[in-house]
Design a protein around this motif. Sequence first.
Motif, PDB file in Angstrom:
ATOM      1  N   PRO A  84       0.811  -1.226   0.000  1.00 45.44           N
ATOM      2  CA  PRO A  84       0.000   0.000   0.000  1.00 45.44           C
ATOM      3  C   PRO A  84       0.845   1.279   0.000  1.00 45.44           C
ATOM      4  N   ASP A  85       2.122   1.137   0.410  1.00 50.23           N
ATOM      5  CA  ASP A  85       2.978   2.314   0.564  1.00 50.23           C
ATOM      6  C   ASP A  85       3.640   2.685  -0.764  1.00 50.23           C
ATOM      7  N   LEU A  86       2.810   2.910  -1.777  1.00 56.00           N
ATOM      8  CA  LEU A  86       3.250   3.344  -3.097  1.00 56.00           C
ATOM      9  C   LEU A  86       2.348   4.496  -3.556  1.00 56.00           C
ATOM     10  N   PRO A  87       2.803   5.279  -4.518  1.00 58.14           N
ATOM     11  CA  PRO A  87       1.967   6.396  -4.997  1.00 58.14           C
ATOM     12  C   PRO A  87       0.826   5.923  -5.895  1.00 58.14           C
ATOM     13  N   PHE A  91      -4.307   1.525   6.924  1.00 57.03           N
ATOM     14  CA  PHE A  91      -2.857   1.392   6.738  1.00 57.03           C
ATOM     15  C   PHE A  91      -2.143   2.616   7.308  1.00 57.03           C
ATOM     16  N   GLN A  92      -2.695   3.799   7.097  1.00 55.87           N
ATOM     17  CA  GLN A  92      -2.057   5.030   7.572  1.00 55.87           C
ATOM     18  C   GLN A  92      -1.971   5.075   9.095  1.00 55.87           C
ATOM     19  N   SER A 129       4.191   7.179   6.678  1.00 55.77           N
ATOM     20  CA  SER A 129       4.075   6.906   5.241  1.00 55.77           C
ATOM     21  C   SER A 129       3.422   8.091   4.543  1.00 55.77           C
ATOM     22  N   CYS A 130       4.222   8.883   3.839  1.00 55.23           N
ATOM     23  CA  CYS A 130       3.649  10.050   3.161  1.00 55.23           C
ATOM     24  C   CYS A 130       2.728   9.637   2.018  1.00 55.23           C
ATOM     25  N   TRP A 131       3.021   8.482   1.386  1.00 51.59           N
ATOM     26  CA  TRP A 131       2.169   8.050   0.279  1.00 51.59           C
ATOM     27  C   TRP A 131       0.775   7.691   0.759  1.00 51.59           C
ATOM     28  N   SER A 132       0.662   7.181   1.975  1.00 48.01           N
ATOM     29  CA  SER A 132      -0.677   6.819   2.453  1.00 48.01           C
ATOM     30  C   SER A 132      -1.537   8.063   2.616  1.00 48.01           C
ATOM     31  N   TYR A 133      -0.939   9.177   3.076  1.00 48.98           N
ATOM     32  CA  TYR A 133      -1.683  10.434   3.188  1.00 48.98           C
ATOM     33  C   TYR A 133      -2.170  10.893   1.805  1.00 48.98           C
ATOM     34  N   PRO A 148      -6.282  18.525   4.220  1.00 47.56           N
ATOM     35  CA  PRO A 148      -5.248  18.276   5.241  1.00 47.56           C
ATOM     36  C   PRO A 148      -4.333  17.098   4.909  1.00 47.56           C
ATOM     37  N   TYR A 149      -4.846  16.106   4.200  1.00 51.42           N
ATOM     38  CA  TYR A 149      -4.002  14.972   3.832  1.00 51.42           C
ATOM     39  C   TYR A 149      -2.951  15.375   2.795  1.00 51.42           C
ATOM     40  N   TYR A 150      -3.334  16.219   1.829  1.00 52.90           N
ATOM     41  CA  TYR A 150      -2.347  16.734   0.882  1.00 52.90           C
ATOM     42  C   TYR A 150      -1.299  17.583   1.608  1.00 52.90           C
ATOM     43  N   GLN A 151      -1.750  18.407   2.545  1.00 54.08           N
ATOM     44  CA  GLN A 151      -0.813  19.258   3.296  1.00 54.08           C
ATOM     45  C   GLN A 151       0.153  18.406   4.127  1.00 54.08           C
ATOM     46  N   SER A 152      -0.358  17.337   4.720  1.00 58.11           N
ATOM     47  CA  SER A 152       0.518  16.447   5.498  1.00 58.11           C
ATOM     48  C   SER A 152       1.553  15.777   4.609  1.00 58.11           C
TER      49      SER A 152
END
Length: 406
Positions: free
Chosen positions: A78-81, A108-109, A115-119, A137-141
Amino acid sequence: IFYKIALEINQDDLDIYYKLQEILDKKHQLSQEILELRRKIELNPNIKSYYNLAMALTRQQKWDEAVVAYRQAIEINPDLPWWFYYNVWEVFAREDKLSEILAFFQKFQKSNPDSCWSYLNIGEALTRLNKIEEAIPYYQSTCYQRTQKSYPELVSQPWNLEEVQGPNFIIIGVHKGGTTSLYSYLIQHPQIVPPIKKEMDFWSWKFNESINWYLAHFPAISKGKNFLTGEASPSYFDYPNAARRIFQFFPKIKLIILLRNPVDRTISQYYQWLRLNWENRSFEEAIQLDLERLTKAPEKVNYWMKELNYLARGVYVEFFKEWMSLFPREQFLILKSEDFYAYPEVTMGKVLKFLDLPEYQLSEYKNYNMGNYSPIDSSIRRSLNDYFQIHNQRLEKYLGMKFNWN
């Protein structure tokens, strides 16, 4: 079905017979491809095999099976873009599975907070569910985490979202002109801080998402810091109203565009769309239809119409008229794709000078997003050259530049 009915009506029509046979052959080849992919998965289940299987299933319109294959690919890692693979999201949306995959990424997050990709994947799912305010907020994180890793000096102080200014530059096109390579080179410069996506398509397809949604993708750069940021969405150049939308919010922005021989650009776009399952006609069929539409009554052609998928996008002069009615010429850097491919370091020097950045040499200028396909029939290429010749001449006259494509 259409060709079977037509053949029943016109049993002696060989053209219909051959077309039906061609379709049946393609269907058989695709079925064999799916069987082979399933065998590979039995031997070695991995992301690539599941993803390719899902793509093949979508070409057969087996949407429910495609959802399962995509989900299996995501669960492996899951930790992929995954936000990048829009065909994945289209299938989930079609089968009403967006909420389900959102819940999976949220779970998963929680267990993988770094994991920045999960956000980013959660932000994408929320956006596609039209939950824009929840997505921001998820994009900002994501942006905060990525900037913190690569540019810690920018986040050593509290992250002030009011300092998000948006892009200093935008690469506006053209589609299949080398924008991915140019952007990839630019973000390696130590004074360019990238946003979380190369292509946001905000000023074209996603303008309804709100300006705050767009700005959430960019880093907060304090005034006085000698950094720039920018994006690259080739959908902007030939999209109706994109120029006016950008001008409304960023009238002083610097605009970069790569122009590729429109014949080669047309061919490359067709084969990309074929790979993405957006095209099922032969190259000859698709081009012939475009030519008929464009040449039947050329004085009435609207080049901005998306129904004219291939050739109209290469009549660059029509789009420049709109852009240059708003932005002064000095805010444009117009580059020839062929020069960029041949001498990337020279082109990069021009871009950095345009952006008022110091020179920066890369150790390697890798080609990104290259397509591979067989040479097209010489007669079709001549037809394309003939069509574009007058428009290329108009472009050279309008810009005062020579491209020497014909």
